[in-house]
Scaffold this active site. Structure first.
Site, PDB file in Angstrom:
ATOM      1  N   HIS A  17     -25.646 -21.324   0.355  1.00  0.00           N
ATOM      2  CA  HIS A  17     -25.777 -22.658  -0.160  1.00  0.00           C
ATOM      3  C   HIS A  17     -24.722 -23.462   0.647  1.00  0.00           C
ATOM      4  O   HIS A  17     -25.117 -24.480   0.946  1.00  0.00           O
ATOM      5  CB  HIS A  17     -25.887 -22.668  -1.570  1.00  0.00           C
ATOM      6  CG  HIS A  17     -26.974 -22.202  -2.286  1.00  0.00           C
ATOM      7  ND1 HIS A  17     -26.849 -21.393  -3.439  1.00  0.00           N
ATOM      8  CD2 HIS A  17     -28.218 -22.324  -1.965  1.00  0.00           C
ATOM      9  CE1 HIS A  17     -27.894 -20.813  -3.583  1.00  0.00           C
ATOM     10  NE2 HIS A  17     -29.037 -21.379  -2.883  1.00  0.00           N
ATOM     11  N   SER A 128     -29.084 -16.003  -4.292  1.00  0.00           N
ATOM     12  CA  SER A 128     -28.626 -15.836  -5.536  1.00  0.00           C
ATOM     13  C   SER A 128     -28.988 -14.614  -6.538  1.00  0.00           C
ATOM     14  O   SER A 128     -28.097 -14.056  -7.051  1.00  0.00           O
ATOM     15  CB  SER A 128     -28.700 -17.053  -6.598  1.00  0.00           C
ATOM     16  OG  SER A 128     -28.379 -18.400  -5.995  1.00  0.00           O
TER      17      SER A 128
END
Ligand code: ADP
Length: 159
Positions: A17, A128
């Site tokens: 990210h 994640s």
């Protein structure tokens, strides 16, 4: 002003990210990282915890801010004055999903343009959920997340 939003769950933020934020922010005068307030979605970190981690890792970026929304992403973009939506694309796995939400968002608001940035090679496999899984089984996650996120994950799963 060229304003963009980068929506996601960020549960928690990973180096993948962060790479998209670092590269994407150069395209805009202002980039908002947008977290959806969705009480039905089960997350490891609370909204406040995810915001705190995002703030910590983006504090050096002067044109990046954090925002939350309980509305549709395109409506949130409109509220923030954003004409662009930033998304990251990993290998081929993200393509179908991203194509689908892009078409949906276009149908909802044709004025918002989605900009895709291809994942860096070293983060192509990174998500994640995989980081959380590796941490849960005692693996080393230091290469995949910033230090403060690594500490926060360990604190969470050792509770
Ligand atoms: P979502 O819950 O919408 O999948 P995420 O927080 O997982 O949200 O991801 C937000 C955005 O970041 C998505 O566009 C996703 O494809 C992208 N992204 C996630 N991980 C990576 C990565 N390792 N490299 C590039 N882009 C990524």
């Amino acid at each position: 002003m060229r304003i963009g939003i980068y929506p996601g769950s960020f549960d928690p933020i990973t180096n993948g990210h962060l790479d998209i934020i670092e590269r994407g922010r150069k395209l805009f005068d202002k980039l908002y990282i947008v977290l959806s307030i969705n009480p039905n979605k089960k997350t490891l970190f609370t909204l406040d915890e995810r915001i705190a981690l995002l703030k910590e890792v983006t504090k050096e970026f002067d044109n990046v801010d954090i925002a939350t929304t309980d509305k549709l992403t395109v409506d949130c973009a409109k509220e923030l004055g954003a004409s662009f939506m930033l998304r990251g694309l990993r290998a081929v796995t993200d393509f179908e999903y991203e194509l689908q939400i892009n078409l949906f968002n276009k149908a909802l608001n044709n004025d918002i343009e989605t900009i895709f940035i291809m994942s860096a090679n070293e983060y192509n496999f990174l998500s994640s959920s995989s980081v959380k899984e590796v941490a849960l089984f005692g693996g080393d996650i230091s290469k995949f997340v910033p230090k403060c996120v690594e500490t926060a994950i360990h604190e969470k799963i050792n509770k």
